[in-house]
Design a protein around this motif. Structure first.
Motif, mmCIF file in Angstrom:
data_model
loop_
_atom_site.group_PDB
_atom_site.id
_atom_site.type_symbol
_atom_site.label_atom_id
_atom_site.label_comp_id
_atom_site.label_asym_id
_atom_site.label_seq_id
_atom_site.Cartn_x
_atom_site.Cartn_y
_atom_site.Cartn_z
ATOM 1 N N LEU A 1 0.816 -1.207 0.016
ATOM 2 C CA LEU A 1 0.052 0.000 -0.185
ATOM 3 C C LEU A 1 0.751 1.336 -0.051
ATOM 4 O O LEU A 1 0.451 2.144 -0.489
ATOM 5 N N VAL A 2 1.996 1.165 0.726
ATOM 6 C CA VAL A 2 2.885 2.102 0.572
ATOM 7 C C VAL A 2 3.601 2.492 -0.608
ATOM 8 O O VAL A 2 3.713 3.471 -1.086
ATOM 9 N N VAL B 1 2.027 4.572 -3.356
ATOM 10 C CA VAL B 1 2.243 6.026 -3.662
ATOM 11 C C VAL B 1 3.352 6.699 -3.053
ATOM 12 O O VAL B 1 3.902 7.511 -2.682
ATOM 13 N N ARG B 2 4.570 5.477 -3.391
ATOM 14 C CA ARG B 2 5.922 6.001 -3.089
ATOM 15 C C ARG B 2 6.457 6.569 -4.182
ATOM 16 O O ARG B 2 7.261 6.193 -5.065
ATOM 17 N N ALA B 3 6.177 7.875 -4.306
ATOM 18 C CA ALA B 3 6.708 8.471 -5.327
ATOM 19 C C ALA B 3 6.752 9.964 -5.150
ATOM 20 O O ALA B 3 5.839 10.676 -4.609
ATOM 21 N N ASP B 4 7.748 10.911 -5.561
ATOM 22 C CA ASP B 4 7.691 12.172 -5.405
ATOM 23 C C ASP B 4 7.356 12.884 -6.459
ATOM 24 O O ASP B 4 7.225 14.178 -6.599
ATOM 25 N N TYR B 5 7.313 12.188 -7.630
ATOM 26 C CA TYR B 5 7.027 13.052 -8.939
ATOM 27 C C TYR B 5 5.372 12.946 -8.981
ATOM 28 O O TYR B 5 4.617 12.086 -8.613
ATOM 29 N N HIS C 1 0.893 11.187 -8.062
ATOM 30 C CA HIS C 1 -0.282 11.499 -7.372
ATOM 31 C C HIS C 1 -1.494 12.398 -8.032
ATOM 32 O O HIS C 1 -2.567 12.480 -7.522
#
Lengths: 508, 953
Positions: B551-552, B555-559, B563
């Motif tokens: 689950l993490v 959404v593990r992305a900074d680009y 999101h």
């Protein structure tokens, strides 16, 4: 009913922000920094006492135009509760920012004060377009605050935070456009009940709700929060945790009850979102690598619990959700600030780098432990009542809904407990810690990321824990004072479930 | 009121324990034990009344909106458990000072006394919510007690917490459902509700939930694993936990709810089935252990299973049996635990294999243990014999098909055989089998033995006067069945009955096992299952952890696109499906006439083509130009719709945006780093989908109603109300001045935000460096390179010689800047009546600033560093001043009108001045901060503020 002083909640922090931009001086800045939120909190309490006695709704028709044309500032019990809570939370968090020295960063004071003003405006306004404006007023300083503090990751996540919020604002604006097209008004009181009857208005307003859900970080649009918030400093994360998502949730509460008249038509959608948030947030807490990322996922779960109030839309559920919201602000705030204190002394909030703090840090362990207990809902803490009241509200709905909701709450609570046990084990138990990453350049010799042998004497300074302890103390106080607090929550919810007084105040 | 005093007194104990441990250290156990006994003694007169049949109640409101009352009720059942908690608690306290060899044991005394408080409060609760609250408190206390016993206890305490937490949640659900259906939180009234008869399905659900809750604390399968785990805690803790506190809370809960559920089939099946299974499982596990303490723990599991099953039988007789066995068990088990603690202490081990034959070295301990074990094994004339006989008899009353009573008794008897066997194992393993002990092994101090032996030894005479229990147990039964008219009688000898025959059989089989112990032990003493409970839990934990990681990872992305995707998909689905739905149910209003114009199509084509090109281009400058182009197309559309103010504003904003973008682009590479992103295709689909959905929603909702009431009001009344003819302007600065004010703050503070953020970043990270830095190549950005002709050529000079290049601009600057400022002033002045106003005027002035900047020979700031700050803050304050001025006639921002000679003046002009200066300030910030290469334009003190410095402060 007439209360022309309401805009002062916005104007005074902004005056302070203007002055703080122009005039230097550490003492002045610190005083202004505290005065803004503290006065907001006091004002909130004062309004609360007013609403509970002889004036249920106070209105200022800004600009003095006729009702419906002027933008109204409206305060009812719900508003006053939120003003009180956000004001006091901000004050406590800012004392922590003062201890860490972040408040001395250039322009920190005006930015924080504008944030306060924006929050107050968003809480008070009775006009949806104006709500958009004040949300922007909240966001602008937030972009800067997020990107100013914390590690270098702040710039990367700053870009993320900015982009997400710009798009969200665009969605918000689209929603207002569609709503105005359908209903011909953006005044909350004028829109009362309209979306409940007219599906076109419901569609327009639902876009606003979507924007607010993104801001609140509900599943499936939650991902940005656990990425962005842990990247900034603990103080700023605590500030945002208490303000941003909670203002969005406040707006959702008001819009759904007033504009949609709490109609049951769209509740399954909200319920799905709420339950998914609870489950995903709790479960994902397992995967957090730092204390604050775990807490960020817990915030997602918390949003789900708070949304449950709207998703059930009974008086009991809404009151429970409101209580839970206040509980969550305090508890998560305490945890984030405690994590900030750890990071300040030990140089990291990473679960694998911390260990065995129980032996070293008794006070911290008490604060952290009790706050975790509050988060999972053990007595004697605010979390206990939050959990109990939500479950009791759920049991009053029809059998299928009650079963599903209770099953999800039970499952998610167990998962949450396990995830938080993991957090506790990693940070407070285990073999003694041997390395740390001190901020003191005399010790780390220029490289703050280089681990250094941890001497026995290293301890978190007491003062660093005071803000967290204050938040926790309030959470514990909420346990004892649950009686009167639920009465107030009940009053607040009665005011939005039956907005007659609100409408009559805006349109006398 | 006595109940409140009781609770208050117990609540005080933890508080006095704190200073006491400071003063007398671990000897605090003595005064605390005495206090408990005194409290118990003080309760005796009340207890007499209660046994006589008059329960004591108390109630005060606590959280009325949840219906929660501080409702307390002392009846026969609660009395039994309070007596156990206080008396056993006192003995444990008296035992502790000599048991503990070091430390003040402050935490132990604090939590133990808090534990007793919560236990007593739990059994006194007559309110469902209060019952749940105190239930959770006992969970918490047991967790803390186990957690504080060192590293070995840590994982065990976590498992304990988990198990009791699960039970707590199901109890909460049960409590919630009960309250929702019966409409009361008062236990006694809820019990009397007729819902239980009228809705069997609901009753069954609540029964299961309560049963699970009870099982979790009473350590019934599969929750039994926490109890042996809890052995990690010190002996006094174990003795208390096992005999009088947490596990007994589970038993109490099951007994209490029997009042409602005694006829419910699922309740009976669960309690009898799980109880009997647990009693055999626990006894079998106990027999396998070589660690005395673990053995005792499984023995507790087994005994609790027996009690649970007996409760499940659901008759008055069975209840009496369960209550008397609860009392008997509390006595012998607490004593045995404390005695095992002494053995452990004196012999230095509690492993049967290593223990020598202690009967001579420790005769008193041996004697007391033997009596206790006899009671546990159910040998006459012990109390345990009487209670076990009673339970055997009770099983004959088990409801169900005819074979059930016999089967239940048979299984219980099998469990009893195992019990007999492990009791023997303890006795022989610790005291009889093995070598002679070393001379250093001696009998413990009498101070330790006395409190340990007391609860066991007292059972011996009590068995002969067992009728003293009849009154209290009858009162306990009547607490559950208020109408019970029968009596309760206990005898040591009651003739030859089925249960006596069974007991004799148990003795024979048990003795046989003990006699063959040397042969049987190697066969038995290894784990039955490949995994124990802890390992199973660990597996579950790992699985949850892995899924949580997934689950993490989602959404593990900074680009941002990762999101933005879900956001835009949500938007597209919401408005797409919503609009289609409106068409389907025919809720769409008819379109207003005269909305279709050919020019819109042209603009649409320009915007679409521009957007597509923007997505495809790799050139950053190209991107900026296309963005500007799209903006201009929008501007044209606004103009064609007749909104001159908006159009002007939009046009100027587009111009300035492009200029500011160009300032930034100079510091970036010429091209976007990777034009082809693997996710581009997906992103394109999302973007197009969102666009189409937005268009559909617009088409569905917009342009389908008459002019709104608000718009009518503006058109009809604006000039009259405000004295201004330009409706757009008066909306901006008067009707909705608050919106404008907010946006003014946003704009102005954007400038301050830029300065604030950049001030925290060392400039060397912002500007491109001449060459890649060895330590941080990741931050290196190659400077944009444009191919030029060779140095010295005319073409080269034309581009590189800044002085010559800007000569013409500088020449024009002299006349042009005053003209621009003049235009700006005129626009400002006429704003109230014609297109113009503060914002537009400021943007024109900003063009003058941009011109000055570009005319300079080098990248230099356009003003002193603080000037923009003064302009911005001054602008905000000026606008605020206009707002405060409004208070003179009643409201914030209320416009004032007046005449200065022939000239009309408006307070909104002051507001507009604020807008003007703030916007100008923002533009200056952009040039100063983004348009200069070094620290110029920055405040010198702030430029160097880096993380380290912040941390140091």
């Amino acid at each position: 009913m007439n209360a022309p002083y309401l805009p002062l909640f916005v104007a005074l922090p902004l005056v302070a922000a203007g002055v703080a931009s122009l005039v230097p001086g550490r003492l002045l800045h610190r005083s202004l920094l505290l005065l803004g939120p503290v006065l907001t909190g006091i004002g909130g309490v004062w309004l609360l006492s007013l609403h509970l006695t002889d004036m249920p709704v106070a209105v200022a028709q800004v600009g003095g135009f006729v009702p419906g044309i002027a933008i109204p500032f409206v305060s009812d019990t719900l508003t006053a509760v939120m003003l009180t809570v956000t004001g006091l939370t901000t004050a406590v968090v800012l004392t922590f920012a003062m201890r860490t020295g972040e408040s001395s960063l250039p322009y920190f004071t005006p930015l924080a004060l504008i944030l306060t003003g924006g929050v107050n405006g968003a809480l008070l306004t009775g006009d949806l377009f104006n709500l958009f404006v004040f949300v922007e007023v909240m966001l602008l300083p937030s972009y800067a605050l997020l990107a100013m503090t914390g590690t270098w990751r702040r710039l990367g996540v700053g870009r993320l935070f900015l982009t997400v919020n710009l798009v969200t604002s665009a969605i918000f604006l689209i929603g207002i456009g569609l709503l105005y097209a359908a209903a011909g008004a953006v005044n909350t009181a004028a829109l009362a009940g309209v979306a409940g009857e007219d599906p076109r208005v419901a569609l327009g307003a639902s876009v606003i709700l979507l924007a607010l859900l993104i801001k609140a970080a509900a599943v499936p649009v939650h991902g940005w929060l656990p990425r962005a918030y842990p990247g900034t400093s603990a103080a700023i994360m605590a500030l945002f945790a208490g303000l941003h998502s909670k203002v969005a949730l406040y707006a959702i509460y008001r819009i759904y009850t007033v504009v949609y008249d709490a109609t049951s038509t769209y509740l399954p959608i909200l319920l799905t979102i709420a339950l998914a948030s609870i489950l995903v947030g709790s479960w994902a807490s397992f995967g957090g690598d730092t204390i604050r990322r775990v807490l960020a996922f817990q915030m997602v779960a918390g949003v789900g619990y708070i949304l449950l109030g709207v998703a059930l839309s009974t008086a009991a559920a809404l009151a429970a959700g409101l209580f839970y919201m206040v509980h969550h602000i305090l508890t998560v705030g305490a945890l984030i600030l405690a994590s900030g204190a750890i990071e300040r002394t030990y140089g990291s909030g990473n679960l694998t780098r911390l260990a065995n703090l129980l032996r070293r840090e008794r006070g911290l362990a008490w604060i952290f432990g009790l706050a975790l207990l509050s988060l999972v809902g053990f007595p004697p803490s605010s979390g206990f009542w939050g959990k109990v009241s939500l479950v009791m509200a759920a049991t009053q709905s029809d059998a299928v809904v009650a079963t599903v909701v209770i099953a999800v709450i039970i499952g998610a609570s167990i998962i949450s407990l396990l995830a938080l046990q993991h957090l506790w084990r990693e940070v407070f138990w285990g073999p003694p810690m041997e390395l740390y990453r001190p901020a003191d350049p005399l010790i780390h010799e220029g490289d703050p990321n280089r681990p250094v042998h941890l001497p026995e004497w290293v301890r978190i300074p007491r003062g660093d824990l005071v803000p967290a302890a204050t938040m926790l103390g309030l959470s514990l106080a909420m346990f004892l004072a649950a009686g009167p607090l639920f009465d107030i929550a009940g009053e607040a919810i009665a005011g939005i479930l039956d907005p007659t007084a609100y409408i009559e105040a805006v349109f006398p | 009121m006595i109940l409140v005093w009781l609770l208050a007194a117990l609540a005080l104990v933890p508080l006095i324990s704190l200073p006491l441990t400071g003063r007398i250290g671990r000897r605090t156990g003595y005064p605390l034990g005495v206090v408990f006994l005194l409290i118990a003694a003080a309760l005796v007169p009340t207890a007499r009344d209660v046994v006589g049949g008059t329960p004591v109640t108390f109630s005060a409101p606590w959280v009325p909106s949840l219906g929660l009352e501080l409702g307390l009720r002392l009846d026969g059942l609660s009395l039994v458990f309070i007596a156990l908690a206080l008396v056993i608690g006192a003995l444990v306290f008296l035992y502790s000072p000599t048991y503990f060899q070091s430390g003040t044991q402050r935490g132990f005394y604090l939590i133990m006394s808090g534990f007793t408080f919560s236990m007593v409060a739990f059994v006194l609760s007559d309110d469902l919510v209060l019952m749940f609250l105190t239930w959770e408190l006992t969970s918490l206390a047991s967790f803390l007690l186990i957690a504080r016993s060192g590293q070995a206890g840590e994982p065990a305490s976590m498992r304990t917490m988990l198990m009791t937490f699960v039970g707590g949640l199901t109890l909460l659900a049960a409590v919630g459902l009960t309250i929702a259906r019966t409409g009361t939180t008062d236990f006694s009234s809820a019990m009397a509700s007729d819902v239980w008869q009228s809705d069997p399905a609901f009753t069954a659900v609540v029964a299961v939930l309560v049963a699970v809750a009870g099982f979790s604390k009473a350590a019934q399968f599969p929750f039994h694993i926490w109890l042996p785990d809890a052995m990690a805690a010190s002996t006094p803790v174990s003795a208390y936990l096992h005999a009088a506190a947490v596990v007994k809370a589970g038993i109490y809960l099951l007994m209490r709810f029997t009042a409602i559920f005694h006829g419910v089939p699922i309740w009976t099946i669960l309690l009898v089935g799980v109880g009997l299974f647990t009693t055999c499982l626990g006894a079998w596990f106990a027999l396998q252990q070589t660690d005395l303490k673990k053995l005792m723990a499984y023995s507790t599991v087994s005994q609790l299973g027996l009690i649970t099953a007996t409760i499940g039988v659901g008759t008055e007789f069975a209840m009496a049996a369960a209550v008397i066995h609860t009392i008997a068990h509390a006595g012998f088990k607490s004593g045995l635990f404390m005695l095992m603690g002494i053995v452990d202490h004196q012999a230095g081990t509690r492993m049967i294999d290593r223990l020598p034959a202690l009967r001579h070295a420790m005769p008193w301990t041996f004697a007391a243990t033997a009596i206790g074990l006899a009671s546990m094994a159910g040998i006459p004339p012990m109390l345990g014999f009487i209670s076990k006989e009673k339970m055997f008899a009770a099983f004959l009353e088990t409801p169900g098909p005819t074979f059930v009573p016999g089967l239940a008794l048979g299984v219980a008897a099998f469990g009893a055989v195992l019990t007999f066997a492990y009791s023997g194992k303890i006795l022989f393993g610790a005291f009889i089998d093995g070598d002679e002990p070393a001379p250093s092994v001696q009998e413990g101090s009498w101070l330790t033995i006395a409190p340990a032996a007391l609860p066991i030894v007292i059972g011996l005479p009590l068995a002969f006067v067992v009728s003293v229990f009849e009154g209290p147990v009858l009162a306990a039964v009547r607490a559950v069945w208020p109408d019970y008219e029968g009596s309760v009688s206990f005898y040591l000898w009651h003739g030859v009955t089925v249960e006596l025959v069974v007991t004799l059989g148990v003795f024979v089989a048990g003795t046989a096992i003990i006699l063959r112990r040397a042969r049987l032990r190697p066969i038995v003493e290894h784990p039955t299952f490949p995994k124990d409970g802890a390992a199973v839990l660990a597996t579950v934990n790992r699985w949850l952890d892995r899924q949580g990681m997934r689950l993490v990872d989602l959404v593990r992305a900074d680009y941002p696109s990762r999101h933005l995707g879900p956001m835009l998909v949500s938007l597209a689905v919401l408005i797409g499906v919503g609009s289609l739905g409106l068409w389907l149910v025919d809720e769409v209003a008819p379109l207003q006439s005269g909305l279709n114009r050919p020019v819109d199509l042209g603009i649409l084509v320009i915007a679409v083509v521009g957007t597509l090109a923007l997505c495809r281009t790799r050139s950053r400058i190209g991107g900026a130009v296309l963005l500007g182009g799209i903006g201009i197309a929008m501007t044209v559309q606004i103009f064609t719709l007749g909104a001159a103010d908006v159009g002007l504003t939009q046009l100027l904003v587009e111009v300035l945006t492009v200029i500011v973008i160009m300032l930034v682009l100079r510091k970036l590479p010429l091209e976007f780093s990777d034009g082809i992103h693997p996710k581009n295709r997906r992103n394109a689909v999302i973007a197009v989908g969102a666009g189409v959905a937005a268009a559909l929603a617009s088409f569905t909702l917009i342009g389908r109603r008459e002019r709104s009431a608000v718009a009518d009001y503006y058109v009809e009344n604006a000039p009259e109300v405000t004295g201004g003819d330009n409706i757009v302007n008066v909306i901006l600065v008067e009707f909705r001045a608050l919106d404008t004010f907010g946006e003014l703050v946003v704009l102005g503070m954007a400038g301050i935000a830029i300065m604030a953020v950049l001030a925290t970043i060392p400039r060397r990270f912002l500007d491109p460096r001449p060459d890649p830095s060895p330590e941080s190549p990741a931050t290196y950005v190659p400077p944009p390179v444009v191919e030029l002709d060779a140095k010295g050529t005319r073409a080269y000079q034309a581009l590189e010689d800044t002085r010559a290049n800007t000569e013409a601009l500088r020449l024009l600057q002299k006349p042009l800047v005053p003209v621009l400022i003049g235009i700006s002033a005129v626009l400002f002045w006429r704003g109230h009546n014609a297109p113009g106003g503060g914002f537009i005027a400021a943007l024109v002035a900003a063009c003058a600033v941009a011109y000055v900047y570009m005319a300079k020979t080098a990248d230099a700031p356009v003003s002193r560093p603080r000037t923009p700050v003064f302009l911005i803050a001054g602008g905000v304050l000026t606008a605020l001043a206009a707002g405060f001025l409004g208070y003179t006639s009643g409201q914030f921002l209320e416009p004032l009108y007046g005449y200065l000679g022939p000239i009309g003046l408006y307070s909104s002009m002051l507001f507009d001045v604020g807008v003007y200066t703030a916007v100008l300030g923002l533009v200056m910030v952009a040039f100063n901060v983004l348009g200069t290469p070094s620290d110029e334009g920055q405040e010198p003190d702030s430029a160097a503020a880096t993380d380290e410095e912040v941390a140091r402060r």
